[in-house]
Write an enzyme that holds these catalytic residues in place. Structure first.
Site, PDB file in Angstrom:
ATOM      1  N   LEU A  12      49.233  45.717  41.670  1.00 24.80           N
ATOM      2  CA  LEU A  12      49.278  46.991  42.389  1.00 24.80           C
ATOM      3  C   LEU A  12      50.352  47.831  41.712  1.00 24.80           C
ATOM      4  CD1 LEU A  12      49.209  46.328  46.259  1.00 24.80           C
ATOM      5  CD2 LEU A  12      47.635  47.758  44.966  1.00 24.80           C
ATOM      6  N   ASP A  13      50.069  49.107  41.479  1.00 21.83           N
ATOM      7  CA  ASP A  13      51.071  49.990  40.893  1.00 21.83           C
ATOM      8  C   ASP A  13      52.334  50.007  41.760  1.00 21.83           C
ATOM      9  OD1 ASP A  13      49.339  50.668  38.898  1.00 21.83           O
ATOM     10  OD2 ASP A  13      48.740  52.584  39.772  1.00 21.83           O
ATOM     11  N   PRO A  14      53.505  50.231  41.148  1.00 22.44           N
ATOM     12  CA  PRO A  14      54.735  50.362  41.949  1.00 22.44           C
ATOM     13  C   PRO A  14      54.619  51.405  43.057  1.00 22.44           C
ATOM     14  CG  PRO A  14      55.292  50.127  39.639  1.00 22.44           C
ATOM     15  CD  PRO A  14      53.799  50.253  39.697  1.00 22.44           C
ATOM     16  N   LEU A  15      53.838  52.478  42.825  1.00 22.64           N
ATOM     17  CA  LEU A  15      53.695  53.525  43.839  1.00 22.64           C
ATOM     18  C   LEU A  15      52.687  53.175  44.928  1.00 22.64           C
ATOM     19  CD1 LEU A  15      53.791  56.816  41.715  1.00 22.64           C
ATOM     20  CD2 LEU A  15      55.569  55.877  43.197  1.00 22.64           C
ATOM     21  N   ALA A  16      52.030  52.026  44.788  1.00 22.77           N
ATOM     22  CA  ALA A  16      51.059  51.587  45.803  1.00 22.77           C
ATOM     23  C   ALA A  16      51.686  50.506  46.673  1.00 22.77           C
ATOM     24  CB  ALA A  16      49.801  51.050  45.133  1.00 22.77           C
TER      25      ALA A  16
END
Length: 316
Positions: A49-53
């Site tokens: 998962l992306d850091p922003l997710a």
């Protein structure tokens, strides 16, 4: 929030931890933190998962890592907010705004676009992604100001809901809930939906609320895990075979179980089946996976005898 450097005594830990990944933390850092908290010898995640997710991140420990690919291939469900009228370099709020357009979206348009983007689609992966071309991640080209050709990939949006919403971060925003096949980029889906609406869009938040049969309401947060005792943390682990909900259960007696664990095929009155979870009776335990063809049970991924014994010791 990296895992502390304090040396810990590692131990065999087997099972699946459903983590609600926090914002601004990479999947690997989340994994290493949980591995440290559980003092686990072996661990792996089931797709980043992306850091922003935020949201559902199944973490596999010990024997569960042998079946992590099943979650990589599973359908995922996301809840996202897209800001309309602005296009960015990355397709999300981290990028620089490269285009602005007025927004005039009707409910009828939104319903039509929802239908347009439900079902089989082809999607060009974004430049700001970890996909590799000629041995180099696409985001490396993007950071160098280069754009390279990418092949469109087939995917499926099984379910999609779009609705207008009020959000303090955007004058015009839509809420998206999408159940998608593996490899789908929600950032790109949001951008494509923005183009279809004629105004452009980029993501301002993304949350994974399900992966396969695992749901976000089953997850534990990192702060909650940190506050627990060691036994409470271990109690959060789901069994290894929670990764195998679609597998047909086949049970073998002690003699056949031993031979199966040695990699030998077994014969029985079974229907052909591509996904089988194999159990022993004495002791009752998961042995591994396989498939059945023409009455033969053919071994696939197998647990080792020490792994089986360690699991039994922690569940009895």
């Amino acid at each position: 929030m990296n895992a502390p450097s304090t040396r810990v005594q590692r131990r065999p830990v087997h099972g699946v931890l459903l983590l609600d990944k926090p914002l601004d933390l990479s999947s690997n850092n989340a994994l290493q933190r949980c591995k440290w908290l559980l003092r686990a010898e072996k661990a792996g995640h089931t797709g980043t998962l992306d850091p922003l997710a935020t949201g559902v991140l199944p973490l596999c420990f010990g024997a569960a890592t042998k079946f992590s690919q099943l979650q990589l291939d599973a359908d995922k469900t996301y809840e996202a907010v897209a800001r309309l009228g602005f296009k960015t370099t990355t397709g999300d709020a981290e990028g620089e705004v490269i285009a602005t357009r007025p927004v005039s979206v009707t409910d009828a348009q939104l319903a039509a676009v929802q239908r347009q983007f439900t079902g089989p689609l082809r999607q060009v992966p974004p430049m700001h992604s970890a996909l590799k071309k000629d041995g180099k991640a696409l985001y490396e080209y993007a950071r160098a100001g280069e754009e390279v050709e990418r092949e469109a990939r087939d995917l499926t949006v099984h379910e999609l809901t779009l609705e207008r919403m009020q959000d303090p971060r955007a004058e015009h925003a839509i809420r998206m809930v999408a159940k998608v096949s593996k490899g789908t980029y929600i950032r790109t889906l949001a951008e494509d939906i923005g183009e279809a609406l004629g105004c452009g869009a980029h993501l301002i938040s993304l949350r994974r609320i399900a992966t396969g049969h695992y749901r976000v309401d089953q997850c534990v947060t990192l702060p909650a895990l940190e506050a627990m005792s060691e036994q409470e943390r271990l109690a959060c682990l789901l069994p290894v075979d929670s990764l195998l909900p679609q597998h047909t259960a086949v049970t073998l007696d002690a003699d056949n179980a031993g031979r199966f664990l040695s990699g030998l095929r077994r014969r029985g009155v079974w229907n052909d089946d591509e996904q089988v979870a194999v159990y022993g009776t004495d002791p009752p335990a998961l042995l591994g996976t396989g498939h059945i063809r023409a009455g033969e049970l053919i071994p696939g991924r197998l647990l080792s005898p020490p792994e089986i014994q360690q699991i039994l010791e922690t569940t009895t």
